[in-house]
Design an enzyme around this catalytic site. Structure first.
Site, PDB file in Angstrom:
ATOM      1  CE1 TYR A  70      -3.968  -2.052   5.560  1.00 36.88           C
ATOM      2  CE2 TYR A  70      -3.423   0.158   4.801  1.00 36.88           C
ATOM      3  CZ  TYR A  70      -3.692  -1.164   4.529  1.00 36.88           C
ATOM      4  OH  TYR A  70      -3.664  -1.618   3.226  1.00 36.88           O
ATOM      5  CB  SER A 101      -0.898   0.017   1.246  1.00 38.52           C
ATOM      6  OG  SER A 101      -1.577   1.250   1.369  1.00 38.52           O
TER       7      SER A 101
END
Length: 248
Positions: free
Chosen positions: A156, A143
């Site tokens: 996260y 990501s």
């Protein structure tokens, strides 16, 4: 490069993982599609019955990666592993729910580490038997949150930072065996990920307004399909893709 190959794809019951499984099958790659939603996996296999073999399970379960590779051997040994399963956790360092921390680390980091270890050992063993004559691919969905520090989504993001370092370390460890380890870093993707993880959807609607059109799972899958289809001597090892209007 994709003819007669077999892939294992985790997180294939929804979102990016499902799109990758479909993309591979349409390229002629046979796919072991792994995920936790048995109904969705069955639906996927029903759409592509000769090319998709569903395996329901949890990536955190002991022995799960080994079972997936064994399932592939009913065709032939896998030469592609896509690590796509994961989930999010909303909130800041001070504001996130600490009850979710352990599960997030287990799924997004420890399970990924186990998949990389098992997949790396398996592919290395295969390469030693054929002297690396066949290219093999491990593709990990990371990501942009694992590259750009965000005070809004740091828990996260920290798991993705950790995974990104594992991917590069494994690449260095196995590249001499003709094994390509690739990191894909998507930006904002409209995939259902945010809803499932419990993010504030009013916030995500604003993200969509400011940055959209957002990426789709098919956009990411197309990139993965391109990566594994390169000639054996060509390795695109780290790719960031963002919506054109995404600033960070």
């Amino acid at each position: 490069m994709t003819e007669q190959r077999v892939a294992v794809v985790t997180g294939a019951s929804s979102g990016i993982g499902r799109a990758i499984a479909v993309r591979f099958a349409r390229q002629g790659i046979r796919v072991v599609a792994a995920g936790r939603n048995a109904d969705e996996l069955a639906k996927l296999a029903g759409e592509l019955p000769e090319l998709v073999r569903p395996v329901c399970g949890d990536v955190t379960d002991p022995g799960h990666p080994e079972r997936l590779l064994a399932a592939a051997e009913k065709w032939e040994p896998a030469s592609i592993l896509v690590v796509s399963a994961g989930h999010g956790l909303p909130g800041t360092v001070l504001g996130s729910d600490p009850d979710g921390w352990r599960d997030l680390v287990e799924v997004n980091y420890l399970a990924v580490l186990r998949q990389l270890r098992v997949g790396g050992e398996y592919f290395t063993g295969q390469a030693e038997r054929d002297n690396g004559r066949r290219v093999r691919d491990i593709v990990v969905i990371g990501s942009t949150a694992g590259r750009q520090v965000s005070a809004a989504n740091p828990v996260y993001g920290s798991t993705k930072f950790a995974v990104h370092s594992l991917v590069e370390a494994l690449r260095q460890e196995v590249c001499a065996h003709n094994i390509r380890v690739t990191l894909i870093e998507p930006g904002f993707v409209r995939s259902g990920f945010q809803e499932t993880a419990g993010y504030d959807m009013a916030w995500f609607d604003k993200v969509t307004e400011d940055n959209g059109p957002l990426l789709t799972p098919d956009d990411v899958a197309e990139t993965v399909g391109f990566v594994v289809d390169r000639p054996a001597h060509v390795h695109l090892d780290d790719i960031r893709l963002r919506p054109t209007r995404q600033r960070v």
